[in-house]
Design an enzyme around this catalytic site. Structure first.
Site, mmCIF file in Angstrom:
data_model
loop_
_atom_site.group_PDB
_atom_site.id
_atom_site.type_symbol
_atom_site.label_atom_id
_atom_site.label_comp_id
_atom_site.label_asym_id
_atom_site.label_seq_id
_atom_site.Cartn_x
_atom_site.Cartn_y
_atom_site.Cartn_z
ATOM 1 N N LYS A 183 -74.148 -9.757 -64.923
ATOM 2 C CA LYS A 183 -74.301 -9.342 -63.518
ATOM 3 C C LYS A 183 -73.505 -8.100 -63.193
ATOM 4 O O LYS A 183 -73.830 -7.379 -62.271
ATOM 5 C CB LYS A 183 -73.818 -10.374 -62.500
ATOM 6 C CG LYS A 183 -73.837 -11.790 -62.830
ATOM 7 C CD LYS A 183 -73.372 -12.594 -61.609
ATOM 8 C CE LYS A 183 -73.063 -14.013 -61.995
ATOM 9 N NZ LYS A 183 -71.765 -14.187 -62.658
ATOM 10 N N LYS A 221 -63.555 -7.777 -71.388
ATOM 11 C CA LYS A 221 -63.296 -7.383 -69.991
ATOM 12 C C LYS A 221 -62.023 -6.554 -69.850
ATOM 13 O O LYS A 221 -61.932 -5.730 -68.959
ATOM 14 C CB LYS A 221 -63.286 -8.607 -69.079
ATOM 15 C CG LYS A 221 -64.683 -9.199 -68.957
ATOM 16 C CD LYS A 221 -64.940 -9.912 -67.666
ATOM 17 C CE LYS A 221 -66.436 -10.213 -67.567
ATOM 18 N NZ LYS A 221 -66.795 -11.200 -66.608
ATOM 19 N N LYS A 227 -74.996 -8.872 -74.109
ATOM 20 C CA LYS A 227 -75.627 -9.917 -73.284
ATOM 21 C C LYS A 227 -75.941 -9.381 -71.885
ATOM 22 O O LYS A 227 -75.273 -8.467 -71.398
ATOM 23 C CB LYS A 227 -74.736 -11.159 -73.200
ATOM 24 C CG LYS A 227 -73.505 -10.983 -72.353
ATOM 25 C CD LYS A 227 -72.987 -12.332 -71.857
ATOM 26 C CE LYS A 227 -72.015 -12.089 -70.723
ATOM 27 N NZ LYS A 227 -71.913 -13.099 -69.734
HETATM 28 N N1 AQP Z 1 -76.921 -13.306 -70.771
HETATM 29 C C1 AQP Z 1 -76.799 -14.609 -70.611
HETATM 30 N N2 AQP Z 1 -77.626 -15.466 -71.261
HETATM 31 C C2 AQP Z 1 -77.505 -16.807 -71.086
HETATM 32 N N3 AQP Z 1 -76.585 -17.381 -70.278
HETATM 33 C C3 AQP Z 1 -75.746 -16.555 -69.602
HETATM 34 N N4 AQP Z 1 -74.733 -16.769 -68.729
HETATM 35 C C4 AQP Z 1 -74.216 -15.595 -68.338
HETATM 36 N N5 AQP Z 1 -74.851 -14.579 -68.945
HETATM 37 C C5 AQP Z 1 -75.811 -15.139 -69.739
HETATM 38 C C6 AQP Z 1 -74.308 -18.091 -68.270
HETATM 39 O O1 AQP Z 1 -74.371 -18.092 -66.859
HETATM 40 C C7 AQP Z 1 -73.349 -18.940 -66.343
HETATM 41 C C8 AQP Z 1 -72.603 -18.265 -65.233
HETATM 42 O O2 AQP Z 1 -71.833 -17.213 -65.703
HETATM 43 P P1 AQP Z 1 -70.566 -16.697 -64.896
HETATM 44 O O3 AQP Z 1 -70.912 -16.431 -63.504
HETATM 45 O O4 AQP Z 1 -69.415 -17.602 -65.126
HETATM 46 O O5 AQP Z 1 -70.225 -15.354 -65.552
HETATM 47 P P2 AQP Z 1 -70.490 -14.794 -66.963
HETATM 48 O O6 AQP Z 1 -70.660 -15.841 -68.004
HETATM 49 O O7 AQP Z 1 -69.447 -13.786 -67.255
HETATM 50 O O8 AQP Z 1 -71.907 -14.147 -66.633
HETATM 51 P P3 AQP Z 1 -72.234 -12.680 -66.249
HETATM 52 O O9 AQP Z 1 -73.584 -12.651 -65.662
HETATM 53 O O10 AQP Z 1 -71.989 -11.805 -67.418
HETATM 54 O O11 AQP Z 1 -71.219 -12.347 -65.091
HETATM 55 P P4 AQP Z 1 -70.099 -11.255 -65.034
HETATM 56 O O12 AQP Z 1 -70.826 -9.955 -65.230
HETATM 57 O O13 AQP Z 1 -69.507 -11.428 -63.681
HETATM 58 O O14 AQP Z 1 -69.126 -11.524 -66.133
HETATM 59 C C9 AQP Z 1 -72.456 -19.341 -67.521
HETATM 60 O O15 AQP Z 1 -72.798 -20.636 -67.944
HETATM 61 C C10 AQP Z 1 -72.832 -18.342 -68.574
HETATM 62 O O16 AQP Z 1 -72.646 -18.851 -69.872
#
Ligand code: AQP
Length: 327
Positions: free
Chosen positions: A195, A110, A192
């Protein structure tokens, strides 16, 4: 056992968030005391629009409810409404080595992605996450693979605190799903699903049927046309097979047999229809809950009260052990 997990209101929830996290939560709430949080303070570490944040937070509550979290059983609340999260995060800052934060994979990724907005919050993110988990004397943290490293750091911080000041925190265990812990981007199977990447890279839980069909048909696959699972040589198709398997309940072998001699296009069409059907109840329940704002806010208010009781009790103990005055 007590379970804690959370999701950031950073954007639209996708099937990776569902398969990696929420699906486990629904199973766990049957037999455990679950605390599910919308971690809004974490979402402030990357660029965001204050005008839409409240809406995104409420949307996440609706997602929790629409996907089957039962507010009678589980605590649902918003992180910033329980101020002990920020207080404990500050205190844990004072015992966390900088080096541990700088080596976190999420920080490395990030800080590159948001080079122009490199704030201290992005570096300190895992400390706030440790505070979230430790405040609730959590036994189990169900998350996707990407968050495993942060939970491990929370364990290290808890042990360090207990050694330095005396036993306060339970040491939490991480729980990854057996499959689906890392769903990959539809546009780049080496990354991965996330969002904060473009909408074409993920299937949102509330995407309309036409969007789902278009995104799946445009998903990057590999050369060749045989529907066969091979994560190294065919990561794109392997990711789609995993998604198919988790939504249909069919094993990978069964899917390979079903699409033998049929090619990618036919497989993708079938996957798109499977997702359209599987996500139908999410779309329907969301529409229904959007008209029930009072009910949703009442759930949050009840959840906040229940969360506060646990958080305040832990904080009293922490303050005492650290030599601060009691409140
Ligand atoms: N690609 C993924 N596959 C499986 N699990 C996933 N998680 C996120 N991406 C995947 C799981 O979703 C939960 C919530 O995640 P978060 O909101 O804390 O943010 P993150 O892990 O950083 O997920 P994103 O979607 O990638 O969000 P942004 O883009 O905002 O950083 C967690 O349990 C995560 O492991």
């Amino acid at each position: 056992m007590r379970v804690f997990s959370g999701i950031q209101p950073t954007g639209k929830l996708h099937i990776g968030n569902y398969l990696g996290a929420i699906k486990q939560w629904i199973e766990l709430q049957e037999k455990n005391e679950c605390v599910f949080c919308i971690v809004d303070l974490h979402a402030l570490t990357v660029p965001y629009d204050p005008k839409t944040l409240q809406e995104l937070i409420l949307e996440k509550v609706i997602v929790y409810l629409a996907s089957g979290i039962n507010p009678e059983k589980s605590i649902i609340f918003v992180q910033s409404s329980v101020k002990e999260h920020s207080e404990l995060a500050w205190l844990l800052n004072t015992i966390t080595p900088l080096g541990d934060l700088a080596r976190m994979t999420q920080y490395k990724e990030k800080s590159k992605k948001f080079e122009k907005n490199l704030n201290a919050g992005l570096l300190n993110y895992p400390i706030l996450m440790a505070a979230d988990i430790l405040l609730y004397q959590t036994d189990l943290v169900p998350v996707g693979e990407d968050q495993k490293q942060h939970v491990e750091l929370a364990r290290t911080i808890a042990r360090k605190f207990n050694q330095k000041f005396g036993e306060v925190f339970k040491i939490p265990e991480v729980r990854l799903p057996k499959a689906g812990a890392r769903i990959m981007s539809l546009q780049n199977p080496a990354k991965k699903m996330s969002k904060t990447d473009g909408p074409e890279s993920y299937i949102g839980l509330f995407d309309e049927p036409e969007e789902i069909r278009t995104k799946i048909m445009r998903a990057v696959t590999d050369t060749g046309k045989i529907v066969k699972y091979n994560e190294k040589l065919k990561p794109g198709i392997a990711n789609l097979i995993t998604i198919y398997s988790l939504f249909s309940g069919k094993s990978i072998k069964e899917i390979e047999r079903k699409f033998k001699g049929k090619g990618y296009a036919e497989f993708k069409k079938s996957l798109a229809e499977l997702l359209v059907d599987s996500l139908e109840s999410f779309r329907r329940k969301k529409k229904e809950l959007l008209t029930r704002e009072v009910y949703v806010k009442e759930i949050l208010s009840q959840g906040t009260k229940r969360a506060q009781v646990i958080a305040q009790s832990t904080m009293q103990e922490v303050r005492k052990k650290m030599g601060l005055l009691p409140h």
